[in-house]
Design an enzyme around this catalytic site. Structure first.
Site, PDB file in Angstrom:
ATOM      1  N   LYS A  86      33.386  54.637   8.738  1.00  0.00           N
ATOM      2  CA  LYS A  86      33.210  55.110   9.986  1.00  0.00           C
ATOM      3  C   LYS A  86      33.212  54.213  10.996  1.00  0.00           C
ATOM      4  O   LYS A  86      32.803  53.129  10.914  1.00  0.00           O
ATOM      5  CB  LYS A  86      31.520  55.480  10.027  1.00  0.00           C
ATOM      6  CG  LYS A  86      31.264  56.874   9.109  1.00  0.00           C
ATOM      7  CD  LYS A  86      29.649  56.946   9.079  1.00  0.00           C
ATOM      8  CE  LYS A  86      29.102  57.515  10.311  1.00  0.00           C
ATOM      9  NZ  LYS A  86      27.665  57.863  10.274  1.00  0.00           N
ATOM     10  N   VAL A  87      34.173  54.618  12.007  1.00  0.00           N
ATOM     11  CA  VAL A  87      34.501  53.641  13.150  1.00  0.00           C
ATOM     12  C   VAL A  87      33.900  54.444  14.452  1.00  0.00           C
ATOM     13  O   VAL A  87      34.344  55.559  14.563  1.00  0.00           O
ATOM     14  CB  VAL A  87      35.821  53.472  13.186  1.00  0.00           C
ATOM     15  CG1 VAL A  87      36.397  52.382  14.424  1.00  0.00           C
ATOM     16  CG2 VAL A  87      36.384  52.628  11.735  1.00  0.00           C
TER      17      VAL A  87
END
Ligand code: E4P
Length: 224
Positions: A86-87
């Site tokens: 997740k970014v």
């Protein structure tokens, strides 16, 4: 088939829902892990032993620079699980996503509060987008509409990105999002529990039991 995830670090809750639902995996974020006091090296082995080897986990980078995010994502990706990194869908995060997709690392763009922000993350190559439905609603905007518009744009431009809406506070939000045909969803455990908890269901089942025992005592159906 909908990819159904739980947004939690509560191992007992994952066990509970895995027993009755096709839980595809677990999403986490830094706040969830911090609250549970569990790092990923403690929680992932436990979750994998409950859900099995083909389950998918989402782990968020905590680095603040694009280079840092890329390096951290590579290390998350090297762990021995099916992982999606997740970014945050910030300008810095999009730069990291673009780099990571050239390395074929699975990415979810997170912290999505608007359609245009999510669309840019999809263009950067994110495999999943996580629009924050309830947080958008809580700001006086319309989280369901953001999801609907993103789904429309993804279809219109033929993008491979999947929507994985997150941040729910009630079952109504969940149903509205599912009606849009999203590919995936992640629910906090209290909202997943709400989906199972209509107050009329157990009384109806109890009445069947009373009626049956009155007529057939302790026989089972096939013995009657
Ligand atoms: C998902 O990516 C987010 O981490 C999370 O679902 C946010 O949910 P909340 O608004 O309940 O904190």
């Amino acid at each position: 088939m909908l990819e159904f995830y739980l947004d939690t670090a509560d191992v007992d809750a994952v066990t509970r829902f895995h027993n009755c639902l096709p839980v595809r995996g677990v999403t986490t974020n830094p706040s969830i892990l911090a609250k549970a006091g569990l790092g990923i090296n403690r929680i992932l082995p436990e979750l994998a032993s409950i859900l099995g080897g083909d389950s998918r986990f989402f782990v968020q980078v905590v680095s603040q620079t694009a280079d840092g995010m890329v390096d951290e994502a590579r290390k998350i990706n090297a762990l021995p699980y099916d992982l999606v990194v997740k970014v945050p869908a910030t300008e810095t995060g999009l730069a990291a996503i673009k780099q990571l997709k050239s390395e074929n690392i699975q990415i979810l763009a997170t912290a999505i509060y608007s359609t245009h922000q999510g669309f840019l993350a999809a263009l950067s190559g994110a495999d999943y987008l996580a629009p924050y439905v309830n947080r958008i609603d809580a700001m006086g905007a319309d989280g369901i509409k953001v999801v609907a518009d993103l789904q429309l744009l993804i279809n219109q431009y033929g993008l491979a990105t999947k929507l994985l809406p997150a941040s729910f506070k009630n079952s109504g939000q969940v149903v509205e999002v599912l009606k849009l045909g999203v590919a995936a969803i992640t629910l906090p455990v209290d909202v997943a529990a709400q989906l199972l908890a209509h107050p009329a269901v157990q009384p109806a089942v109890d009445q069947f039991t009373v009626d049956w025992h009155y007529a057939f005592d302790n026989q089972l159906s096939f013995e009657s």
